[in-house]
Every structure is written in structure tokens, then in C-alpha cells.
Design a protein around this motif. Structure first.
Motif, PDB file in Angstrom:
ATOM      1  N   GLY A 176       0.772  -1.236   0.000  1.00  0.00           N
ATOM      2  CA  GLY A 176       0.000   0.000   0.000  1.00  0.00           C
ATOM      3  C   GLY A 176       0.802   1.284   0.000  1.00  0.00           C
ATOM      4  O   GLY A 176       0.267   2.356   0.258  1.00  0.00           O
ATOM      5  N   ARG A 177       2.081   1.208  -0.310  1.00  0.00           N
ATOM      6  CA  ARG A 177       2.909   2.412  -0.374  1.00  0.00           C
ATOM      7  C   ARG A 177       2.799   3.036  -1.758  1.00  0.00           C
ATOM      8  O   ARG A 177       2.898   2.355  -2.767  1.00  0.00           O
ATOM      9  CB  ARG A 177       4.357   2.060  -0.074  1.00  0.00           C
ATOM     10  CG  ARG A 177       5.282   3.229  -0.349  1.00  0.00           C
ATOM     11  CD  ARG A 177       6.327   3.460   0.675  1.00  0.00           C
ATOM     12  NE  ARG A 177       5.822   3.530   2.012  1.00  0.00           N
ATOM     13  CZ  ARG A 177       6.519   3.096   3.068  1.00  0.00           C
ATOM     14  NH1 ARG A 177       7.695   2.569   2.922  1.00  0.00           N
ATOM     15  NH2 ARG A 177       6.012   3.210   4.269  1.00  0.00           N
ATOM     16  N   SER A 212       4.495   6.244  -3.987  1.00  0.00           N
ATOM     17  CA  SER A 212       5.582   7.217  -3.936  1.00  0.00           C
ATOM     18  C   SER A 212       5.943   7.710  -5.331  1.00  0.00           C
ATOM     19  O   SER A 212       5.665   7.061  -6.331  1.00  0.00           O
ATOM     20  CB  SER A 212       6.817   6.603  -3.254  1.00  0.00           C
ATOM     21  OG  SER A 212       7.146   5.371  -3.842  1.00  0.00           O
ATOM     22  N   ARG A 248       6.443  10.802  -0.747  1.00  0.00           N
ATOM     23  CA  ARG A 248       5.759   9.587  -0.312  1.00  0.00           C
ATOM     24  C   ARG A 248       4.366   9.977   0.179  1.00  0.00           C
ATOM     25  O   ARG A 248       4.226  10.858   1.026  1.00  0.00           O
ATOM     26  CB  ARG A 248       6.527   8.900   0.804  1.00  0.00           C
ATOM     27  CG  ARG A 248       5.853   7.605   1.263  1.00  0.00           C
ATOM     28  CD  ARG A 248       6.656   6.896   2.299  1.00  0.00           C
ATOM     29  NE  ARG A 248       7.879   6.399   1.676  1.00  0.00           N
ATOM     30  CZ  ARG A 248       8.821   5.765   2.340  1.00  0.00           C
ATOM     31  NH1 ARG A 248       8.708   5.542   3.621  1.00  0.00           N
ATOM     32  NH2 ARG A 248       9.898   5.332   1.714  1.00  0.00           N
ATOM     33  N   ASP A 303       0.457   9.055   1.811  1.00  0.00           N
ATOM     34  CA  ASP A 303      -0.029   8.245   2.922  1.00  0.00           C
ATOM     35  C   ASP A 303      -0.278   6.819   2.449  1.00  0.00           C
ATOM     36  O   ASP A 303      -0.860   6.595   1.381  1.00  0.00           O
ATOM     37  CB  ASP A 303      -1.327   8.826   3.482  1.00  0.00           C
ATOM     38  CG  ASP A 303      -1.117  10.166   4.164  1.00  0.00           C
ATOM     39  OD1 ASP A 303       0.008  10.453   4.599  1.00  0.00           O
ATOM     40  OD2 ASP A 303      -2.096  10.931   4.254  1.00  0.00           O
ATOM     41  N   ASP A 304       0.173   5.861   3.262  1.00  0.00           N
ATOM     42  CA  ASP A 304      -0.031   4.457   2.922  1.00  0.00           C
ATOM     43  C   ASP A 304      -1.519   4.110   2.986  1.00  0.00           C
ATOM     44  O   ASP A 304      -2.274   4.699   3.767  1.00  0.00           O
ATOM     45  CB  ASP A 304       0.724   3.548   3.889  1.00  0.00           C
ATOM     46  CG  ASP A 304       2.228   3.617   3.703  1.00  0.00           C
ATOM     47  OD1 ASP A 304       2.680   4.273   2.738  1.00  0.00           O
ATOM     48  OD2 ASP A 304       2.940   3.015   4.513  1.00  0.00           O
TER      49      ASP A 304
END
Length: 106
Positions: free
Chosen positions: A56-57, A59, A71, A73-74
Motif C-alpha cells: 500500500g505504499r 511514492s 511519499r 499516505d499508505d
């Protein structure tokens, strides 16, 4: 990337930049991400790319150096697809929880 005559590929957590003319790897970035890379796209300038991962990252990175410039928010699930909406400067992320998420390119 039509400006640099290159393209990106991901396999697991590794990222490679290929020379589109010669067909050779021009840059190899092993263990580029903390979890499997599941989505990639270029921004409208072709100078940066957006990357989404299994964990869920989301970037933004420089296309030449790979350096992370932002980056987001996850999210609590895998990002399955990303699309850069150049006319409004937003990133659209499709996730495996059946939600679409919109992020500003600030």
C-alpha cells in the motif's frame, strides 16, 4: 520514457531501467521497494514515475536517479494500478479494497 528512450520494468521488489534503443539494462536497482512493486506510471513530463506496492505504499521518484521525491499516505491494501492525470496534476490509485484514491501532485 520517450524523452530518454528508456522504459521501466519491475519484478518483485527490483526495478530496472532499459535502454529502448539497444535493449540493454542501463540501470539495475535491486531491492528498490520494501514490498513487491505492483504498479508503475510516468508523470506527464516523463521525468518522474509513480510507484505503488503490495503493502500500500505510493511514492514519486526521479526517473534518472530513482530518488524518492514524495511519499503519500499508505493505504491498508495493495495498490493494483496507478495513473497520472496530467491535466489536473493528480494521481489516481486503484486498490484491491475496491476503492479508487486520488492524490494531488504537490
Amino acid at each position: 520514457n520517450p524523452l530518454q528512450r528508456s522504459f521501466l520494468t519491475a519484478s518483485g521488489t527490483d526495478l530496472k531501467v532499459w535502454d529502448a534503443v539497444s535493449g540493454c539494462v542501463s540501470q539495475d536497482m535491486p531491492r528498490f521497494a520494501e514490498s513487491h512493486i505492483t504498479a508503475l506510471c510516468l508523470d506527464v513530463t516523463c521525468r518522474r514515475f509513480v510507484m505503488g506496492t503490495h503493502m500500500g505504499r505510493l511514492s514519486m521518484h526521479n526517473c534518472i536517479t530513482g530518488v524518492e521525491s514524495y511519499r503519500y499516505d499508505d493505504v491498508p491494501c495493495e495498490i493494483s494500478s496507478v495513473c497520472y492525470l496530467g491535466h489536473v496534476r493528480y494521481i489516481l490509485a486503484a486498490c484491491t479494497d475496491n476503492h479508487l484514491r486520488l492524490y494531488g501532485d504537490d
